[in-house]
Write a protein that holds these residues in place. Structure first.
Motif, PDB file in Angstrom:
ATOM      1  N   TYR A 252      49.267  38.520  28.479  1.00 24.02           N
ATOM      2  CA  TYR A 252      49.392  38.928  29.878  1.00 24.02           C
ATOM      3  C   TYR A 252      48.337  39.979  30.248  1.00 24.02           C
ATOM      4  CZ  TYR A 252      54.017  36.835  29.349  1.00 24.02           C
ATOM      5  OH  TYR A 252      55.051  35.963  29.093  1.00 24.02           O
ATOM      6  N   THR A 253      47.976  39.986  31.528  1.00 23.34           N
ATOM      7  CA  THR A 253      47.192  41.099  32.054  1.00 23.34           C
ATOM      8  C   THR A 253      48.109  42.311  32.165  1.00 23.34           C
ATOM      9  OG1 THR A 253      47.699  40.555  34.362  1.00 23.34           O
ATOM     10  CG2 THR A 253      45.735  39.522  33.390  1.00 23.34           C
ATOM     11  N   ASN A 254      47.541  43.456  32.484  1.00 26.39           N
ATOM     12  CA  ASN A 254      48.335  44.686  32.599  1.00 26.39           C
ATOM     13  C   ASN A 254      47.718  45.596  33.659  1.00 26.39           C
ATOM     14  OD1 ASN A 254      46.174  46.259  31.255  1.00 26.39           O
ATOM     15  ND2 ASN A 254      46.780  45.061  29.455  1.00 26.39           N
ATOM     16  N   GLY A 255      48.294  46.776  33.812  1.00 28.60           N
ATOM     17  CA  GLY A 255      47.813  47.704  34.833  1.00 28.60           C
ATOM     18  C   GLY A 255      46.352  48.078  34.659  1.00 28.60           C
ATOM     19  N   ASN A 256      45.925  48.242  33.420  1.00 31.06           N
ATOM     20  CA  ASN A 256      44.531  48.586  33.150  1.00 31.06           C
ATOM     21  C   ASN A 256      43.598  47.440  33.559  1.00 31.06           C
ATOM     22  OD1 ASN A 256      42.310  50.047  32.211  1.00 31.06           O
ATOM     23  ND2 ASN A 256      42.505  49.232  30.125  1.00 31.06           N
ATOM     24  N   THR A 257      44.028  46.217  33.258  1.00 32.82           N
ATOM     25  CA  THR A 257      43.257  45.031  33.669  1.00 32.82           C
ATOM     26  C   THR A 257      43.074  45.019  35.183  1.00 32.82           C
ATOM     27  OG1 THR A 257      44.402  43.835  31.896  1.00 32.82           O
ATOM     28  CG2 THR A 257      43.101  42.522  33.433  1.00 32.82           C
ATOM     29  N   HIS A 258      44.160  45.257  35.893  1.00 34.77           N
ATOM     30  CA  HIS A 258      44.144  45.197  37.354  1.00 34.77           C
ATOM     31  C   HIS A 258      43.257  46.307  37.939  1.00 34.77           C
ATOM     32  CE1 HIS A 258      48.301  42.990  37.258  1.00 34.77           C
ATOM     33  NE2 HIS A 258      47.357  42.396  36.546  1.00 34.77           N
ATOM     34  N   LYS A 259      43.258  47.474  37.287  1.00 39.61           N
ATOM     35  CA  LYS A 259      42.419  48.576  37.768  1.00 39.61           C
ATOM     36  C   LYS A 259      40.931  48.222  37.616  1.00 39.61           C
ATOM     37  CE  LYS A 259      41.689  53.566  37.417  1.00 39.61           C
ATOM     38  NZ  LYS A 259      40.219  53.473  37.513  1.00 39.61           N
ATOM     39  N   ILE A 260      40.587  47.604  36.491  1.00 35.38           N
ATOM     40  CA  ILE A 260      39.193  47.193  36.260  1.00 35.38           C
ATOM     41  C   ILE A 260      38.751  46.224  37.351  1.00 35.38           C
ATOM     42  CG2 ILE A 260      37.668  45.893  34.710  1.00 35.38           C
ATOM     43  CD1 ILE A 260      39.432  46.991  32.381  1.00 35.38           C
ATOM     44  N   ILE A 261      39.629  45.290  37.686  1.00 34.26           N
ATOM     45  CA  ILE A 261      39.311  44.290  38.710  1.00 34.26           C
ATOM     46  C   ILE A 261      39.151  44.954  40.082  1.00 34.26           C
ATOM     47  CG2 ILE A 261      40.218  42.284  39.964  1.00 34.26           C
ATOM     48  CD1 ILE A 261      41.509  41.457  37.234  1.00 34.26           C
ATOM     49  N   MET A 262      40.100  45.810  40.450  1.00 31.37           N
ATOM     50  CA  MET A 262      40.047  46.458  41.764  1.00 31.37           C
ATOM     51  C   MET A 262      38.819  47.371  41.885  1.00 31.37           C
ATOM     52  SD  MET A 262      42.492  45.216  43.512  1.00 31.37           S
ATOM     53  CE  MET A 262      42.493  46.311  44.916  1.00 31.37           C
ATOM     54  N   ASP A 263      38.479  48.033  40.801  1.00 28.41           N
ATOM     55  CA  ASP A 263      37.315  48.933  40.825  1.00 28.41           C
ATOM     56  C   ASP A 263      36.009  48.168  40.983  1.00 28.41           C
ATOM     57  OD1 ASP A 263      38.957  51.103  40.528  1.00 28.41           O
ATOM     58  OD2 ASP A 263      38.557  51.395  38.388  1.00 28.41           O
ATOM     59  N   ASN A 264      36.025  46.889  40.691  1.00 33.24           N
ATOM     60  CA  ASN A 264      34.785  46.111  40.706  1.00 33.24           C
ATOM     61  C   ASN A 264      34.788  44.991  41.741  1.00 33.24           C
ATOM     62  OD1 ASN A 264      32.930  46.929  38.262  1.00 33.24           O
ATOM     63  ND2 ASN A 264      35.046  47.045  37.511  1.00 33.24           N
ATOM     64  N   LEU A 265      35.732  45.050  42.677  1.00 33.90           N
ATOM     65  CA  LEU A 265      35.797  43.998  43.703  1.00 33.90           C
ATOM     66  C   LEU A 265      34.508  43.888  44.512  1.00 33.90           C
ATOM     67  CD1 LEU A 265      39.312  43.899  45.419  1.00 33.90           C
ATOM     68  CD2 LEU A 265      38.223  42.167  43.981  1.00 33.90           C
ATOM     69  N   LYS A 266      33.842  45.036  44.662  1.00 34.00           N
ATOM     70  CA  LYS A 266      32.591  45.023  45.442  1.00 34.00           C
ATOM     71  C   LYS A 266      31.516  44.159  44.783  1.00 34.00           C
ATOM     72  CE  LYS A 266      31.120  49.424  43.350  1.00 34.00           C
ATOM     73  NZ  LYS A 266      32.421  49.712  42.669  1.00 34.00           N
ATOM     74  N   HIS A 267      31.691  43.889  43.474  1.00 40.01           N
ATOM     75  CA  HIS A 267      30.730  43.051  42.752  1.00 40.01           C
ATOM     76  C   HIS A 267      31.164  41.588  42.704  1.00 40.01           C
ATOM     77  CE1 HIS A 267      28.762  46.702  41.604  1.00 40.01           C
ATOM     78  NE2 HIS A 267      29.803  47.140  40.895  1.00 40.01           N
ATOM     79  N   SER A 268      32.299  41.295  43.291  1.00 41.15           N
ATOM     80  CA  SER A 268      32.806  39.917  43.287  1.00 41.15           C
ATOM     81  C   SER A 268      32.169  39.127  44.425  1.00 41.15           C
ATOM     82  CB  SER A 268      34.326  39.906  43.459  1.00 41.15           C
ATOM     83  OG  SER A 268      34.775  38.603  43.764  1.00 41.15           O
ATOM     84  N   PRO A 269      31.498  38.024  44.138  1.00 35.19           N
ATOM     85  CA  PRO A 269      30.912  37.210  45.226  1.00 35.19           C
ATOM     86  C   PRO A 269      31.973  36.658  46.164  1.00 35.19           C
ATOM     87  CG  PRO A 269      30.783  36.050  43.118  1.00 35.19           C
ATOM     88  CD  PRO A 269      31.230  37.441  42.809  1.00 35.19           C
ATOM     89  N   LEU A 270      33.203  36.562  45.669  1.00 42.26           N
ATOM     90  CA  LEU A 270      34.304  36.066  46.491  1.00 42.26           C
ATOM     91  C   LEU A 270      34.665  37.080  47.572  1.00 42.26           C
ATOM     92  CD1 LEU A 270      36.408  33.738  46.725  1.00 42.26           C
ATOM     93  CD2 LEU A 270      37.898  35.105  45.258  1.00 42.26           C
ATOM     94  N   TYR A 271      34.623  38.386  47.226  1.00 42.23           N
ATOM     95  CA  TYR A 271      35.040  39.425  48.159  1.00 42.23           C
ATOM     96  C   TYR A 271      33.877  40.107  48.869  1.00 42.23           C
ATOM     97  CZ  TYR A 271      39.935  38.984  47.039  1.00 42.23           C
ATOM     98  OH  TYR A 271      41.208  38.499  46.922  1.00 42.23           O
ATOM     99  N   SER A 272      32.670  39.849  48.400  1.00 39.50           N
ATOM    100  CA  SER A 272      31.508  40.445  49.070  1.00 39.50           C
ATOM    101  C   SER A 272      30.951  39.537  50.153  1.00 39.50           C
ATOM    102  CB  SER A 272      30.415  40.742  48.036  1.00 39.50           C
ATOM    103  OG  SER A 272      29.946  39.535  47.455  1.00 39.50           O
ATOM    104  N   GLY A 273      31.516  38.336  50.283  1.00 37.72           N
ATOM    105  CA  GLY A 273      31.083  37.417  51.327  1.00 37.72           C
ATOM    106  C   GLY A 273      29.967  36.483  50.915  1.00 37.72           C
ATOM    107  N   VAL A 274      29.548  36.559  49.640  1.00 43.64           N
ATOM    108  CA  VAL A 274      28.477  35.671  49.166  1.00 43.64           C
ATOM    109  C   VAL A 274      28.973  34.221  49.107  1.00 43.64           C
ATOM    110  CG1 VAL A 274      26.949  35.128  47.230  1.00 43.64           C
ATOM    111  CG2 VAL A 274      27.352  37.517  47.878  1.00 43.64           C
ATOM    112  N   ILE A 275      30.208  34.047  48.627  1.00 41.53           N
ATOM    113  CA  ILE A 275      30.812  32.712  48.572  1.00 41.53           C
ATOM    114  C   ILE A 275      31.397  32.376  49.929  1.00 41.53           C
ATOM    115  CG2 ILE A 275      32.722  31.348  47.602  1.00 41.53           C
ATOM    116  CD1 ILE A 275      32.267  32.725  44.952  1.00 41.53           C
ATOM    117  N   THR A 276      30.998  31.257  50.487  1.00 37.40           N
ATOM    118  CA  THR A 276      31.509  30.829  51.797  1.00 37.40           C
ATOM    119  C   THR A 276      32.493  29.676  51.679  1.00 37.40           C
ATOM    120  OG1 THR A 276      29.623  29.338  52.074  1.00 37.40           O
ATOM    121  CG2 THR A 276      29.402  31.566  52.959  1.00 37.40           C
ATOM    122  N   GLY A 277      32.473  28.957  50.549  1.00 31.57           N
ATOM    123  CA  GLY A 277      33.372  27.814  50.360  1.00 31.57           C
ATOM    124  C   GLY A 277      34.816  28.256  50.212  1.00 31.57           C
TER     125      GLY A 277
END
Length: 637
Positions: A252-277
């Motif tokens: 399973y993922t955990n709180g630490n996993t989720h923090k790493i993801i949230m801290d790096n959302l700005k680098h996600s092409p899905l959330y930065s608007g790079v992906i349009t599909g």
């Protein structure tokens, strides 16, 4: 519109049917076409990736196994290859009713490719070509063939089954590069050809998770998930599973996993608007899960083996397109994966698809006669959905050349019917996935009775042989004989009450039929056979059918009655070329919907999103009026 200049076309070979793409849709399409007696060629950019499982190494699962077993009953190949490649077999939802039972098979990725390629290579009348298709050739509004980088090929029908290769674009963090799959080039010229023809094309997105080195995983701290023993085959025609069986593992993922993801959302092409599909709603990335389900403290991850002789594990549940260094941190934060080595990083892929309302229920395009589309090009996700479409496209291409009645499965006949009707009637703007909830008649459309529902159709098409059909006939007769015996045989209270007592079931006070006793949820066929065994030996498959049909007879009967009403509505056909603009009372929006979909009957018309019951009433009156006018004109002439 592409106008073909015949003089410039250098033809190498003529075929009856050409199939573009050798994934799950293409393989089924090519095999069906060749088995129905037509010269067929299938085109792939790489012979080594025929039947490639691009994402997870598994076939089946909830609702998807229904599709696979229907493909099997109609004479398709997917279930057979799955059994030859399977390394874990499991029936899901066994604690629930049989309508939602589902078989899921972990497959050896390399074995699956090997056996599917072998099926194509040994099929007479089928040529395999490693060439890149660049253009669809048409003359007026009919297919003429295709052009590759090398030359041109003429055919009476062409089936496009290109998966995610049309203008494929892979994303890993800020990086993005053209690809149809990891390390494979995309198709650029073919989607341009489709746009030039006039197809309305959209953009979708899917993704895949990291793959890990087995030797670096600590399985001892994870939950083990074994398959069923003995393994239940996917195919009706498999007698025994030969491969060794392997377990899967759960962490399973955990709180630490989720923090790493949230801290790096700005680098996600899905959330930065790079992906349009538009991505798959029902199979989201781990970024999507953490953002949209922020109240969940953890998310499940399945560690699935890629094969018997492979040290790679697929991390089902953490699909991602975050940068590589972030993926490494995510993996290291998960229990059992602290020291895991990533063999392949996850990525997202965007690709073109054709809006499926531009297709007929046969999967032939409305614009170009003889051109068929199957698989992810129609907006679906999943190997099983693709294979089902490929089979139907291959069958219908063959039937069109024969000038025979098209093969269209109705919603009450098969999940394949539900799938295709949803696509061509409702369309999709996100990757379409099959669920049991999409089927109104799911008690009738169980995975256990796919052969009883569809094998006769496969036999009529020439895809099921005489022996297989004879075995089906024998099975039907055996089921009916045993059902009749259970209804006619009555037992005394003193003979059966001991069994009822052991099962904590209320005793009987008078002679009672075996059928009535078997209807009780707590009573099994084995209990019946203990007191009143049959004189004729019957198979476990027949026993299962007898038990299901007895216990659920009332429910199934009611649903069958509803299906019969549905069938009557479906039989009220709409004439081809019917003029909707002449119907008084229809809004411009409704007219446009009818003209876009061009429904075959009133039932399909009523399933178009946004079409009201009042509009269907007006349409029914108008269709009836035109039919009467036509009949009067015919009688006068």
């Amino acid at each position: 519109m592409i106008l073909l200049i015949l003089e410039r076309v250098k033809t190498l070979n003529d075929y009856d049917i050409l199939v573009i793409g050798a994934g799950h849709a293409g393989c089924e399409a090519a095999l069906a076409a060749a088995r129905m007696g037509f010269s067929t060629a299938i085109y792939t950019m790489n012979l080594d990736t025929i039947g490639q499982m691009s994402c997870n190494p598994a076939i089946g699962g909830l609702a998807k196994s229904h599709l696979v077993k229907e493909i099997d009953a109609l004479g398709g190949e997917m279930a057979k290859v799955t059994d030859r490649a399977g390394i874990q077999f499991k029936i899901l939802n066994k604690s629930k009713g049989p309508a939602v039972w589902a078989t899921r098979v972990q497959a050896d990725r390399a074995l699956y490719r090997k056996h599917m390629r072998h099926a194509l290579e040994k099929q007479s009348g089928l040529d395999i070509k490693q060439e890149q298709v660049e253009e669809i050739l048409i003359e007026k509004n009919s297919i003429l063939g295709l052009r590759t980088q090398e030359c041109s090929y003429h055919a009476k029908a062409v089936i496009i089954a290109t998966g995610t290769f049309l203008n494929g674009l892979i994303h890993v963090g800020p990086e993005h590069y053209p690809a149809g799959r990891a390390d494979e080039p995309p198709s650029i010229d073919l989607p341009k050809s489709l746009r030039d023809i006039g197809f309305h094309v959209g953009r979708l997105k899917t993704g895949t998770p990291p793959r890990l080195n087995k030797q670096s995983i600590d399985f001892s701290v994870m939950e083990i998930q074994d398959g069923d023993i003995p393994p239940p085959p996917m195919s009706l025609f498999t007698e025994k599973i030969e491969n060794p069986q392997l377990p899967c593992f759960v962490t399973y993922t955990n709180g630490n996993t989720h923090k790493i993801i949230m801290d790096n959302l700005k680098h996600s092409p899905l959330y930065s608007g790079v992906i349009t599909g538009v991505g798959p709603r029902y199979c989201p990335s781990i970024e999507d899960k953490v953002v949209k389900f922020s109240d969940k403290p953890r998310h499940q991850i399945f560690l699935e083996p890629e094969g018997l002789d492979c040290d790679e594990y697929y991390t089902n549940g953490i699909s991602t397109s975050l940068p590589r260094e972030v993926q490494s941190k995510i993996i290291a934060s998960i229990k059992g994966l602290e020291n895991a080595e990533i063999n392949k990083f996850g990525y997202a892929i965007e690709y073109d698809f054709v809006f499926p309302t531009q297709l007929r229920p046969t999967l032939e395009t409305k614009f170009i006669q003889g051109l068929y589309l199957a698989g992810q090009i129609n907006g679906t996700s999943g190997y099983e959905e693709a294979a089902a479409q490929g089979l139907v496209a291959g069958i219908n291409a063959a039937l069109k050349i024969k000038k025979e009645t098209p093969f269209v499965l109705k919603r009450h006949e098969a999940y394949i019917g539900v799938l295709i009707d949803d696509l061509v009637t409702k369309g999709t703007e996100e990757p379409y996935r099959m669920f049991t909830s999409r089927a109104e008649y799911r008690l009738l459309l169980r995975q256990d009775n796919a052969d009883l529902r569809l094998m006769e159709k496969g036999y009529q098409l020439g895809l099921i042989n005489k022996k297989q059909f004879h075995d089906l006939t024998y099975k039907k007769e055996a089921i009916e004989r045993e059902l009749k015996r259970l209804r006619s045989t009555r037992v005394k209270p003193e003979d059966f009450n001991p069994v009822l007592s052991r099962r904590d079931s209320s005793p009987i006070k008078e002679h009672t039929s075996l059928s009535q006793l078997l209807k009780r949820p707590e009573i099994t066929y084995r209990d019946i056979a203990e007191v009143a065994p049959t004189d004729n030996g019957i198979s476990q498959d027949v026993i299962n059918q007898v038990e299901i049909q007895t216990k659920y007879r009332g429910y199934v009967k009611r649903q069958a009655q509803l299906a019969e009403k549905f069938k009557k509505i479906e039989e009220k056909t709409i004439p081809e070329g019917f003029e909707y603009r002449g119907i008084n009372g229809l809004s411009r929006e409704i007219i446009e919907k009818f003209e876009t979909v061009r429904p075959l009957n009133l039932g399909q018309a009523g399933r178009i999103p946004g079409v009201t019951p009042a509009a269907i009433s007006l349409l029914m009156v108008a269709v009836g009026k035109e039919r009467r006018t036509q009949e009067a004109e015919n009688s006068n002439s």
